[in-house]
Scaffold this motif. Structure first.
Motif, PDB file in Angstrom:
ATOM      1  N   PHE A 164       0.670  -1.376   0.116  1.00  0.00           N
ATOM      2  CA  PHE A 164      -0.023  -0.073  -0.096  1.00  0.00           C
ATOM      3  C   PHE A 164       0.876   1.227   0.097  1.00  0.00           C
ATOM      4  O   PHE A 164       0.695   2.436  -0.871  1.00  0.00           O
ATOM      5  CB  PHE A 164      -0.894   0.050   1.242  1.00  0.00           C
ATOM      6  N   LEU A 165       1.993   1.163   0.823  1.00  0.00           N
ATOM      7  CA  LEU A 165       2.971   2.363   0.934  1.00  0.00           C
ATOM      8  C   LEU A 165       3.518   2.675  -0.530  1.00  0.00           C
ATOM      9  O   LEU A 165       3.731   3.681  -0.945  1.00  0.00           O
ATOM     10  CB  LEU A 165       3.808   2.204   2.024  1.00  0.00           C
ATOM     11  N   ARG A 166       3.843   1.508  -1.219  1.00  0.00           N
ATOM     12  CA  ARG A 166       4.325   1.622  -2.565  1.00  0.00           C
ATOM     13  C   ARG A 166       3.604   2.356  -3.531  1.00  0.00           C
ATOM     14  O   ARG A 166       3.854   2.943  -4.479  1.00  0.00           O
ATOM     15  CB  ARG A 166       5.031   0.314  -2.956  1.00  0.00           C
ATOM     16  N   ASP A 167       2.120   1.614  -3.371  1.00  0.00           N
ATOM     17  CA  ASP A 167       1.438   1.882  -4.721  1.00  0.00           C
ATOM     18  C   ASP A 167       0.322   2.838  -4.438  1.00  0.00           C
ATOM     19  O   ASP A 167      -0.229   3.718  -5.144  1.00  0.00           O
ATOM     20  CB  ASP A 167       0.528   0.763  -5.314  1.00  0.00           C
ATOM     21  N   GLY A 168      -0.041   3.126  -2.948  1.00  0.00           N
ATOM     22  CA  GLY A 168      -1.143   4.004  -2.765  1.00  0.00           C
ATOM     23  C   GLY A 168      -2.514   3.788  -3.001  1.00  0.00           C
ATOM     24  O   GLY A 168      -3.280   4.473  -2.947  1.00  0.00           O
ATOM     25  N   VAL A 169      -2.707   2.335  -3.437  1.00  0.00           N
ATOM     26  CA  VAL A 169      -4.233   1.745  -3.976  1.00  0.00           C
ATOM     27  C   VAL A 169      -4.416   0.632  -3.249  1.00  0.00           C
ATOM     28  O   VAL A 169      -3.522  -0.096  -2.964  1.00  0.00           O
ATOM     29  CB  VAL A 169      -4.338   1.603  -5.522  1.00  0.00           C
TER      30      VAL A 169
END
Length: 212
Positions: A164-169
């Motif tokens: 989640f932190l990497r892609d934000g979705v």
């Protein structure tokens, strides 16, 4: 805050989280003081109400979760979103979803249900006063000739914190689908959805799980 099956929708979501051995800690994020007080009775409230810029029509669930991470409320492991508007999910659904994710190489999973009608290939939109296919290529044949579509049913969104932190979705590439039956996939988005739910419960078609 509407009650169904002896508890409000919010309380059902909270009690679901507290009853699951898969969930270590639950948080209720809200800008509503009454909901925040309810969460406080279960010791799952955030330290403060959600900021106004995360409670308007432009706010997304992803931005709210990013805010919780920034506050240090979520650190590692996995994120699970339990929307209060999905009261028919069951604890064994979550167990099976987690088991499916653990046996795969995916970093995220989402619950879905079969979507029969309308098929996206048959939808239309209006452009300059004329009806045109919603998708680039319209379709006039029988729906049986089309691939089976699935819809997000709103019951579960599960993703590793790092992804989640990497892609934000919540639905990154490679997300694992977890198919749930229709009687556990009803999501409340309108007054009509509520009326359908009440009718199906009254006739015994759908059953709410008893939660501690």
């Amino acid at each position: 805050m509407r009650p169904v099956g002896g508890a409000t929708l919010l309380e059902r979501a909270i009690r679901f989280a507290l009853a699951s051995p898969r969930i270590d800690r639950a948080w209720v994020s809200t800008d509503d003081a009454e909901m925040h007080a309810v969460a406080g009775r279960y010791d799952v409230q955030t330290p403060e109400l959600r900021p106004a810029h995360l409670a308007d029509d432009a706010a997304t669930t992803a931005s709210v979760v990013a805010h919780l991470i920034g506050q240090g409320l979520v650190r590692d492991g996995y994120l699970l979103i339990l929307q209060a508007t999905s009261p028919f999910r069951r604890l064994d659904d979550l167990e099976n979803l987690c088991a499916a994710l653990e046996s795969s190489d995916a970093e995220a999973a989402v619950s879905v249900a079969v979507h029969d009608e309308p098929r996206p290939e048959k939808l239309r939109r209006i452009v300059d006063g004329r009806l045109v296919p919603y998708l680039d290529a319209g379709f006039e044949g029988p729906r049986q000739a089309l691939p089976q579509p699935y819809r997000l049913n709103g019951a579960f969104y599960l993703i590793s914190v790092q992804r989640f932190l990497r892609d934000g979705v919540f639905l990154p590439a490679g997300t694992l689908p977890f198919v749930m039956p229709e009687d556990r996939s009803h999501n409340l988005d309108s007054q009509t959805d509520w009326a359908i739910m009440e009718a199906m419960i009254a006739t015994g078609g759908w059953r709410l799980e008893d939660l501690p």
